[in-house]
Design a protein around this motif. Structure first.
Motif, mmCIF file in Angstrom:
data_model
loop_
_atom_site.group_PDB
_atom_site.id
_atom_site.type_symbol
_atom_site.label_atom_id
_atom_site.label_comp_id
_atom_site.label_asym_id
_atom_site.label_seq_id
_atom_site.Cartn_x
_atom_site.Cartn_y
_atom_site.Cartn_z
ATOM 1 N N THR A 8 0.819 -1.224 0.000
ATOM 2 C CA THR A 8 0.000 0.000 0.000
ATOM 3 C C THR A 8 0.849 1.269 0.000
ATOM 4 N N GLN A 12 0.472 4.155 -2.766
ATOM 5 C CA GLN A 12 0.158 5.546 -2.425
ATOM 6 C C GLN A 12 1.195 6.495 -3.023
ATOM 7 N N GLY A 38 -6.102 5.719 0.527
ATOM 8 C CA GLY A 38 -5.530 4.929 1.621
ATOM 9 C C GLY A 38 -6.566 4.022 2.257
ATOM 10 N N LEU A 41 -7.445 1.177 -0.308
ATOM 11 C CA LEU A 41 -6.354 0.209 -0.426
ATOM 12 C C LEU A 41 -6.191 -0.593 0.864
ATOM 13 N N GLY A 42 -6.407 0.081 1.983
ATOM 14 C CA GLY A 42 -6.286 -0.618 3.271
ATOM 15 C C GLY A 42 -7.313 -1.720 3.426
ATOM 16 N N ALA A 45 -6.419 -4.525 1.102
ATOM 17 C CA ALA A 45 -5.257 -5.246 1.623
ATOM 18 C C ALA A 45 -5.675 -6.301 2.634
#
Lengths: 593, 593
Positions: A8, A12, A38, A41-42, A45
């Motif tokens: 990530t 970013q 963020g 993507l978090g 993830a």
């Protein structure tokens, strides 16, 4: 068991420091601030790391089973698919009109890398559905869109692409599947299709097959191919799945990798099909999907390299063997971790420098697709069309190579199933083949894309590189030497190859086509050189401004210097191969082999 | 199912036209006339083609099974092993004093290529036995030789090499297996060894394990390692197998390839062992075996490439897709065979040019080993020691790459089990790892072999290439341009790399070791360039004299021109990588990765 941590931070960096997405003016990008991306993507993830990655070796070991016409996916796949659906991930970049979230393709690309690294075979089920969604969205009637798309966006229903037949894959002009017009306006589809990924499985309630077939009496060859929707279950008036259609899975392919994905023989026995778009224009409909699909395969290639690299790195830090030649580094242990050895470093740096460069290249490509689609930018469309075969061919070749390098880092352990590296190698291998073999990509690049619009797009690429160098040189001597000069040299090699093709290829197409594969690699290296120069600039800027994580940026610069010094010189060899022309390649008669 | 045809014509060409074996003066070579070698190769070809090759996919699909401590080999392996024994193949180059046929190593190399191409996993059983035979023959006592060798020569008994332990492979100084001296002069061996090829199986009546272990109280590290014979069954006075020894197979490794070969965990629980040679001198004993073992693995690498290429070629001639860009070649068919397409050619020529060059390289290496052993030629010994890591590392890397290229020729079919190409890829992969990973080969080459005897052998190599060029240039302008000039350029690149190492490596070993892997490849390309120049000369001579098959020699020359024009330029990139030095490689701290 292999590990996976979603990159990530690197993503970013690409989105905000390199591509500077929110300032691009591409519609939909204005909302992509650091916090928003963020958060997305978090969340992705978490799914990738906690749910998909642990299932990857399970899928490989169990594979799919065909039982009475039903394909059973590996244990845990259904539950994971439910979780993916619940998170809304399949509809991330789909049209809000049909229930999608309408985010840019760039964002679904970032998420796609994670899912693909974590479990490529699993992620293909939604990937194929997305491809079919795209085709219907672009070419289907309003009624077709209303009937199929909402269910495909949620992945309640799956989708497939049916092109290949036993006697033809690359040369689709030879296909034999027939579509007989019926009185009610539908078509009766008969024939056999092979290598149909996700052709049949137990994770969706219906499957929407897109099938290429010929309407009898139409033009010969590729000009007589039409595209049809053939749903597994015909759809009732109320939108629910109805009668079973005459399409069935006749067998599963036994193959080298991606065991968790069902690769099906599909038999069409007078199945009811619905024409998509115009009759005989099926190839055109397919082609408009191709950029995105091929960029997606390029992504799969480096995504396997990325996860393989992570595991190689973990091993190299942990495994102790021998002592550093420059003095003991781990005096308390019986030996030093193998990461101290220069040749292990060389191997890891090759993996790291490629993977991060590839990620930048695909993200940039995705942003060009967004620019083309969302801003109607013809120049971006032309450029990404040119780059697509490079992204697909170069990144899958090198992505596979990276998995092999990573496997090598582990020595004997790399060859065992237990450590999981060999699965990455086997899974990555298909990316060089499907969605057009890499030889076909090279042919597309040199035989078609170079000359598109009078060569305007490749000229534009050279101008862009030249402009980039001119804009940034002379500000920092070290940066010029480490980044801009190698990029200039690579670009010069690429231009020399282009000139060779123009001078020789006009008279004899073999001259250009004999060098097509090397040209694709030469182009790929030049693009990664450009990406590393752009990343280097971004990191230099962040360091100068004191923003972000300084260690991250120092590492980024060092990795970039490695790429420029150690990988970019490959352009020399590719150019030499190209300039040797067709004679060595074509010297032998077929019988003389 | 894959096909295999032994390349007897090419082997005869190498033996008689290129190496001119019967005139070399090497003891034992005087009898190697065309007829004799033709008869031997012809018989070996039959076994390879008719018996071993058909079992290759069977072995892959079935693998080995461990049942109550006994390893069951795949169906048909026992019968094939019997046929191999009956033909006397395992003892081909063994000492006649122990029942061998006493033929040169070169001949067993040629036969070994066939068996390895046909069925690598199967051929490893006798290969390991041969390695153990070599070690006992060189270092065992007369009694040990009399006890074990006759049965090993016939392969009634098998043999293994036990080096690796779970925590160490490359760094054998860390091994923990203990050898406690017993009152009767034997040793009690205790410990665990892993990745023991052919460690246990059902095709022999006894297995002679060679085991590295430490005698308590001996020197630390590799200087305290001793070599032991640990037979599965202790041997009775009359030479028959007696009591079961305390050594057993604790498990089989699940792995990427070579499924037909049993890769065993071996447990030694106070097993009776017999010291071979002197105590604490075990590593030296192992090292003397290494050249031959490593050349043998280099052979395995290109042998997989060779059989994969044959199958790619057959497919390319048979499969029709698309039309030639220079005009229809197969007007009766719906499309042209894919061999007409330049990029398919490029791929096939890369495979062909590498494979034939590699064969020449290994045959030449084998003749040097014969010269060293049979004629006591120290110069040949020094040269082949220098070349051994190149043969092993370069030929297995490129051999694997060749299997991947061959797989690519088949497109989607290459990914399926059915066509067998993917097995060649999986089997070839191990050759880059075992018998010292290729990174270790590079380290051996640059860290040890270059400097051996004050650099005499590498200087000798350069002199030899220079002399060769000087001797032959100026006789044929085209030959000079096509063969000698590219060879000269490659050799110059190699020397430049050597100079860089000498200047930088003295001060900082990292400078040389960071370039070691590329140096190994640079060296390998130069050697193949030399081989192609020698083959080109031989074919030119045969054509001028009107001897042999003219079409064969024309093809050979065309293939050589391809190698020189298209593969040899790789030296440029390797040199550029080397000359970038250690800085890009070693820039990052381990924590920064």
């Amino acid at each position: 068991m292999p590990v996976y941590t979603a990159p990530t931070q690197d993503m970013q960096f690409l989105l905000h420091d390199v591509l500077e997405v929110s300032g691009t003016g591409i519609p939909g990008y204005e909302d992509l601030d650091r916090e928003t991306t963020g958060a997305i993507l978090g969340e992705a993830a978490k799914l990738a790391e906690d749910v998909l990655a642990p299932l990857n070796p399970v899928g490989d070991a169990q594979g799919c089973r065909l039982e009475n016409g039903v394909v059973r996916t590996p244990e845990g796949f259904r539950e994971a698919y439910d979780q993916m659906r619940e998170g809304g991930w399949p509809g991330l970049d789909c049209d809000p009109e049909y229930g999608g979230q309408g985010l840019p393709y760039l964002i679904s690309t970032a998420v796609g890398e994670m899912f693909s690294s974590a479990n490529m075979a699993f992620n293909m089920y939604q990937g194929l559905t997305h491809g079919a969604y795209n085709a219907i969205h672009a070419h289907g009637s309003d009624e077709q869109k209303a009937t199929y798309l909402p269910k495909m966006v949620t992945n309640e229903w799956g989708g497939t692409m049916n092109l290949t037949e036993p006697h033809c894959g690359t040369d689709l002009g030879l296909i034999r599947t027939k579509a007989e017009p019926q009185d009610d306006g539908t078509y009766a589809i008969s024939g056999q299709k092979i290598w149909i990924s996700a052709g049949e499985h137990d994770m969706v309630e219906n499957i929407v097959h897109l099938v290429l077939a010929k309407i009898p009496g139409g033009p010969e060859g590729v000009k007589g191919i039409s595209l049809f929707i053939v749903p597994k279950f015909l759809v009732n008036e109320d939108g629910s799945p109805g009668a079973r259609n005459a399409v069935s899975c006749g067998g599963l392919e036994s193959k080298m990798g991606i065991h968790g994905n069902a690769t099906c023989v599909m038999n069409y026995d007078g199945a009811t099909g619905f024409l998509v778009g115009e009759a005989h224009k099926g190839m055109r409909a397919m082609f408009t999907m191709m950029n995105e699909a091929r960029v997606g395969v390029g992504l799969q290639g480096y995504a396997q390299g990325a996860v393989a690299y992570q595991n190689a790195l973990a091993f190299a830090k942990d495994r102790v063997q021998g002592r550093s030649v420059t003095g003991v580094k781990n005096p308390e242990g019986p030996a030093d971790p193998i990461i101290v050895h220069p040749d292990v470093r060389r191997n890891l740096m090759d993996q790291k420098a490629f993977t991060e460069g590839a990620r930048a290249f695909v993200f940039w490509g995705a942003s060009l697709i967004d620019r083309a689609h969302r801003a109607g930018d013809a120049q971006a469309e032309g450029l990404v069309s040119l780059l697509t075969p490079v992204i697909k061919g170069f990144l899958t070749d090198k992505g596979f190579e990276t998995t092999v390098l990573a496997q090598q880092t582990l020595g004997g352990s790399g060859f065992t199933r237990e450590w999981g590296l060999e699965q990455f190698v086997r899974d990555a291998r298909i990316t060089m083949i499907y969605e057009g073999t890499n030889g076909i990509q090279a042919l597309d690049l040199v035989g078609r894309k170079l000359a598109t619009d009078g060569g305007k797009h490749v000229m534009g690429f050279f101008e862009m590189v030249k402009g980039f160098i001119a804009e940034h040189k002379g500000q920092d001597e070290a940066f010029d030497a480490d980044f801009l000069e190698p990029l200039k040299a690579a670009s010069k090699d690429l231009q020399a190859a282009g000139t060779f093709f123009m001078q020789k290829g006009m008279k004899a197409p073999d001259e250009a086509l004999s060098g097509a594969y090397d040209f694709m690699h030469l182009f790929g290296h030049t693009c990664l050189g450009l990406m590393w120069a752009r990343m280097g600039l971004a990191s230099r800027k962040a360091l100068a401004e004191g923003t972000g994580n300084a260690a991250f940026h120092e590492t980024k610069l060092a990795t970039g210097r490695y790429y420029m010094a150690r990988q970019l010189p490959a352009t020399k060899t590719h150019l030499a191969r190209i300039e040797s022309g067709a004679a060595p390649v074509m010297a032998l008669d077929a019988e003389a082999f």
